[in-house]
Design an enzyme around this catalytic site. Structure first.
Site, mmCIF file in Angstrom:
data_model
loop_
_atom_site.group_PDB
_atom_site.id
_atom_site.type_symbol
_atom_site.label_atom_id
_atom_site.label_comp_id
_atom_site.label_asym_id
_atom_site.label_seq_id
_atom_site.Cartn_x
_atom_site.Cartn_y
_atom_site.Cartn_z
ATOM 1 N N ASP A 129 -21.262 -28.753 12.035
ATOM 2 C CA ASP A 129 -21.813 -30.100 12.218
ATOM 3 C C ASP A 129 -21.229 -31.105 11.225
ATOM 4 O O ASP A 129 -21.516 -32.306 11.313
ATOM 5 C CB ASP A 129 -23.338 -30.085 12.125
ATOM 6 C CG ASP A 129 -23.860 -29.609 10.770
ATOM 7 O OD1 ASP A 129 -23.055 -29.443 9.822
ATOM 8 O OD2 ASP A 129 -25.082 -29.390 10.659
ATOM 9 N N GLY A 130 -20.438 -30.639 10.276
ATOM 10 C CA GLY A 130 -19.805 -31.557 9.332
ATOM 11 C C GLY A 130 -20.733 -32.100 8.266
ATOM 12 O O GLY A 130 -20.339 -32.957 7.479
ATOM 13 N N ASP A 256 -8.021 -21.047 -0.438
ATOM 14 C CA ASP A 256 -8.292 -22.468 -0.210
ATOM 15 C C ASP A 256 -9.184 -23.055 -1.295
ATOM 16 O O ASP A 256 -9.386 -24.268 -1.339
ATOM 17 C CB ASP A 256 -8.931 -22.691 1.170
ATOM 18 C CG ASP A 256 -10.203 -21.880 1.354
ATOM 19 O OD1 ASP A 256 -10.101 -20.646 1.424
ATOM 20 O OD2 ASP A 256 -11.297 -22.477 1.419
ATOM 21 N N ASP A 266 -15.003 -26.415 -5.462
ATOM 22 C CA ASP A 266 -15.878 -25.824 -4.446
ATOM 23 C C ASP A 266 -16.929 -24.890 -5.036
ATOM 24 O O ASP A 266 -16.780 -23.668 -5.039
ATOM 25 C CB ASP A 266 -15.054 -25.108 -3.366
ATOM 26 C CG ASP A 266 -14.420 -26.096 -2.392
ATOM 27 O OD1 ASP A 266 -14.881 -27.251 -2.364
ATOM 28 O OD2 ASP A 266 -13.489 -25.732 -1.678
#
Length: 491
Positions: A129-130, A256, A266
């Site tokens: 859903d971002g 990543d 992150d």
């Protein structure tokens, strides 16, 4: 989507050099507006250092930008493309819930990314859903700012806003957007993406851009791409050593999540170790302990080998020669890491010079700590102030023997005991973001809208080497639990 015109009033000074790379590396996309954004925390010192007017940022125009409802003048929003090995498995990725607004040029001439995290769907959302939930965004704010105060290279958090909308994870949660500041968001995974799906020309363009942005100061010695590899290895060797020295566990060291700049990035299921144990894992998804505390240096080396593989076409026209150059360079990592780590451990024990027996002295202490379940941070803090009354390992004969050897070691150096004490004060934090304290702050904020607990925690964490009386309460350990502490990605 409207563009904020008050560039001068707010202080935005955007450039967008990443958008001048081949289009392979990004997609132009605007954040998805939200219904009723509300600022819940703003990093005033960081805003000032970026050249931004915090008084304007905390008002409607600033909040609209942090929420993704309006675009600041000069920004060119994009989602970046990258790939990565996630728990050892290679996959196509990209910014699935983040939009890079642009690069702010600070008053000191530094170039930093301004990114919105949780700002809606992008072409790389892969069915997601971002969006982001409030708890994980506040966790990243707390941990990244604590890492900065500890002197560890890291992305930073400028602001968190709630969106007025709910996100569905396992339960319905409050939606939020984090504004993240980074030296850049170029990752090992960015190079893996270029290597797999781009041409050699596009890979070279990325490498040249990275050299110019992060390593323009280095002597290339005739092979700029080998120099790039060396610098990234050196940066990661220093970074991972700093993690180990404070007991930080990243939790998801996928390729990543390894930056080329050498910053920590992150903060998902990350946490700090209490009881010293190299096998410590907090992440709920790391079932096999791939990213355990004791494995982090090995995983860093593995990730760097993947980075080296992407550079092979640039290192030499002859493939065998390119592989040889890469292998020789990668082989330097273990020693570089070890040099950083043992230098840091010497400092934690007040040792200025080097002796061959130092490593065995350090390893013996860690072995005793592991055997007796000693708290990592509090053990070194107790040694710093010779305050040993409340820890079990200090009453053992093996520690008494070790302590005698340590004191003899200190006596053999020319520096005074007072100098050793100061070195230890500067190298052993009084406070880390204890997991139970972080959870306490998140619960107060998310459940009850009370940010005072988080604000007090952040204030204490801002000076971890102060060793002030006010920090004492934050060094206490959690109560014993039958269940191990677990963290979650929050994606």
């Amino acid at each position: 989507m409207t563009e904020i015109k008050s560039k001068i009033e707010i202080g935005w000074n955007f450039d967008n050099s990443y958008t001048r790379l081949p289009e392979l590396f990004f997609t132009s996309v605007n954040p998805t507006p939200v219904s009723s954004p509300k600022l819940v925390i703003l990093n005033y010192p960081l805003a000032t250092s970026l050249g931004l007017n915090d008084k304007v940022l905390e008002k409607e125009d600033g909040v609209a930008i942090f929420a993704g409802n309006q675009i600041p003048l000069g920004a060119l929003p994009i989602a970046q493309a990258y790939a990565g090995h996630q728990f050892g498995h290679f996959t196509m990725l990209g910014d699935g819930r983040a939009v890079l607004l642009g690069e702010q040029i600070t008053p000191k001439g530094q170039r930093v990314d301004i990114q919105l995290k949780g700002s809606g769907k992008t072409p790389y959302s892969r069915g997601g859903d971002g969006r982001a939930a409030l708890g994980p965004m506040l966790r990243e704010y707390i941990i990244s700012e604590a890492m900065h105060s500890l002197g560890i290279p890291t992305t930073r958090s400028l602001a968190v806003v709630t969106t007025g909308q709910r996100v569905i994870r396992e339960t319905e949660q409050i939606g939020a957007v984090l504004t993240r500041v980074a030296a850049s968001h170029i990752r090992v995974g960015t190079f893996q993406y270029a290597s797999r799906w781009g041409s050699t020309k596009e890979l070279k363009a990325l490498a040249d851009y990275t050299l110019e942005r992060h390593f323009s100061h280095i002597d290339e010695d005739g092979n700029p791409y080998l120099a790039l590899l060396r610098e990234v290895i050196k940066g990661q060797a220093a970074l991972i050593a700093k993690w180990q020295l404070v007991g930080f566990i990243h939790g998801v060291m996928n390729t990543d999540n390894m930056t080329i700049s050498g910053e920590t990035i992150d903060y998902g299921p990350c946490a700090f170790m209490d009881t010293y144990d190299p096998a410590t894992v907090f992440s709920s998804i790391d079932i096999n302990g791939r990213y355990a505390y004791g494995n982090q240096p090995k995983i860093a080396a593995w990730n760097l080998a993947r980075f080296a593989e992407t550079l092979l076409p640039l290192l030499h026209d002859n493939e065998d020669k390119a592989v040889s150059l890469a292998q020789d360079t990668i082989s330097d990592f273990p020693q570089l890491y070890h040099n950083n780590w043992i230098a840091g451990m010497r400092a934690k024990l007040g040792i200025f010079n080097e002796e061959p027996e130092d490593e065995s002295l350090i390893e013996e202490l860690l072995s005793i700590m592991e055997k007796h379940g000693a708290d990592y941070t509090n053990t070194f803090r107790a040694l710093t102030f010779d305050s040993r009354s409340d820890m079990m390992l200090f009453d053992t004969t093996e520690f008494a023997k070790w302590h005698e050897q340590w004191q003899q070691r200190l006596d053999r150096q020319k520096e005074s005991k007072a100098s050793s004490h100061q070195l230890m004060r500067d190298s052993n934090p009084a406070i880390i973001p204890r997991n139970h304290r972080v959870e306490e702050a998140l619960e107060a904020a998310v459940k009850y809208g009370d940010y005072s607990v988080m604000e007090k925690l952040l204030k204490a964490l801002s000076c971890p080497y102060a060793h002030s009386p006010e920090q004492a309460d934050y060094s206490t350990l959690p109560t014993k639990s039958d269940q191990p502490y677990r963290t979650f990605c929050g994606t």
